[in-house]
Design a protein around this motif. Structure first.
Motif, short mmCIF file in Angstrom:
data_model
loop_
_atom_site.label_atom_id
_atom_site.label_comp_id
_atom_site.label_asym_id
_atom_site.label_seq_id
_atom_site.Cartn_x
_atom_site.Cartn_y
_atom_site.Cartn_z
N TYR A 176 42.31 33.72 42.52
CA TYR A 176 42.99 33.95 41.26
C TYR A 176 44.00 32.84 40.95
CZ TYR A 176 40.83 38.50 41.29
OH TYR A 176 39.90 39.50 41.27
N VAL B 81 40.73 45.76 41.67
CA VAL B 81 40.38 44.85 40.58
C VAL B 81 39.57 45.62 39.53
CG1 VAL B 81 38.28 44.05 41.74
CG2 VAL B 81 39.33 42.63 39.96
N ALA C 110 43.28 41.71 38.71
CA ALA C 110 43.42 42.28 40.05
C ALA C 110 44.88 42.62 40.35
CB ALA C 110 42.91 41.29 41.09
N TRP C 111 45.02 43.51 41.29
CA TRP C 111 46.34 43.87 41.82
C TRP C 111 46.36 43.56 43.31
CZ3 TRP C 111 50.38 45.33 38.78
CH2 TRP C 111 50.07 45.70 37.47
N PHE C 112 47.43 42.92 43.73
CA PHE C 112 47.68 42.63 45.12
C PHE C 112 49.06 43.19 45.46
CE2 PHE C 112 44.36 39.54 46.34
CZ PHE C 112 43.80 39.29 45.10
N ALA D 90 40.58 48.57 47.50
CA ALA D 90 40.75 48.49 48.94
C ALA D 90 40.64 49.90 49.51
CB ALA D 90 42.11 47.89 49.28
N GLU E 108 47.98 41.21 50.16
CA GLU E 108 46.68 41.84 50.34
C GLU E 108 46.13 42.39 49.04
OE1 GLU E 108 46.88 45.19 52.99
OE2 GLU E 108 48.15 46.36 51.65
N PHE E 109 44.81 42.40 48.96
CA PHE E 109 44.12 42.92 47.80
C PHE E 109 44.29 44.42 47.71
CE2 PHE E 109 40.88 43.37 44.67
CZ PHE E 109 40.14 44.48 45.03
N VAL F 146 43.18 36.12 47.60
CA VAL F 146 44.36 35.55 46.94
C VAL F 146 44.01 34.22 46.27
CG1 VAL F 146 46.66 34.58 47.32
CG2 VAL F 146 46.01 36.73 48.42
N TYR G 119 35.92 39.53 43.08
CA TYR G 119 36.86 38.61 43.71
C TYR G 119 38.01 39.39 44.32
CZ TYR G 119 34.40 34.97 41.13
OH TYR G 119 33.45 34.14 40.63
N THR G 120 38.23 39.23 45.63
CA THR G 120 39.30 39.97 46.31
C THR G 120 40.26 39.06 47.06
OG1 THR G 120 37.98 40.29 48.29
CG2 THR G 120 37.81 41.99 46.59
N TRP H 217 49.12 34.37 38.17
CA TRP H 217 49.85 35.43 38.85
C TRP H 217 51.08 35.84 38.07
CZ3 TRP H 217 48.38 37.71 43.47
CH2 TRP H 217 47.28 37.13 44.11
#
Length: 126
Positions: A113, A50, A35-37, A60, A46-47, A110, A107-108, A116
């Motif tokens: 996961y 993914v 995923a990328w936040f 998003a 924030e999401f 924080v 999964y969205t 990181w």
């Protein structure tokens, strides 16, 4: 020790593109949801997007149609291609990993996961 290393951030103009990479040290990378936040100054993380272990993706609303996530399991690397960047995309971008099963949900959060990266700054000038 698991390491995720982002790269590719920088300063660009509105409308430009960037591609971020996330190199993983996990030997089980092919089972991970990647995923990328992002986190802008003064805001919560924030999401963004993914890519699940089977390759399906979820975005998003704020980046849908502009960002594209992908992965290369042989290189143990995930990517996010960011096109038509806007000043509001300015943030530190983080990649995150979670070992999943094939039937896992999207999964969205924080807290979803456990792994990181250190983050890479993206600045979009208007």
């Amino acid at each position: 020790q698991v390491q995720l290393m982002e790269s590719g951030g920088g300063v660009v103009q509105a409308g430009d593109s960037l591609r971020l990479s996330c190199a993983s040290s996990k030997r089980t990378f092919n089972r991970d949801a990647m995923a990328w936040f992002r986190q802008a100054p003064g805001k919560e993380r924030e999401f963004v997007a993914v890519i699940r272990r089977a390759g399906s993706t979820y975005y998003a609303d704020s980046v849908k149609g502009r960002f594209t996530v992908s992965r290369d399991n042989e290189k143990r690397t995930a990517y996010v291609q960011m096109d038509n960047l806007k000043p509001e995309d300015t943030a530190v971008y983080y990649c995150a990993a979670k070992d999943t099963i094939l039937t896992a949900p999207i999964y969205t959060g924080v807290d979803d996961y456990p792994y990181w990266g250190q983050g890479t700054q993206v600045t979009v000038a208007s």
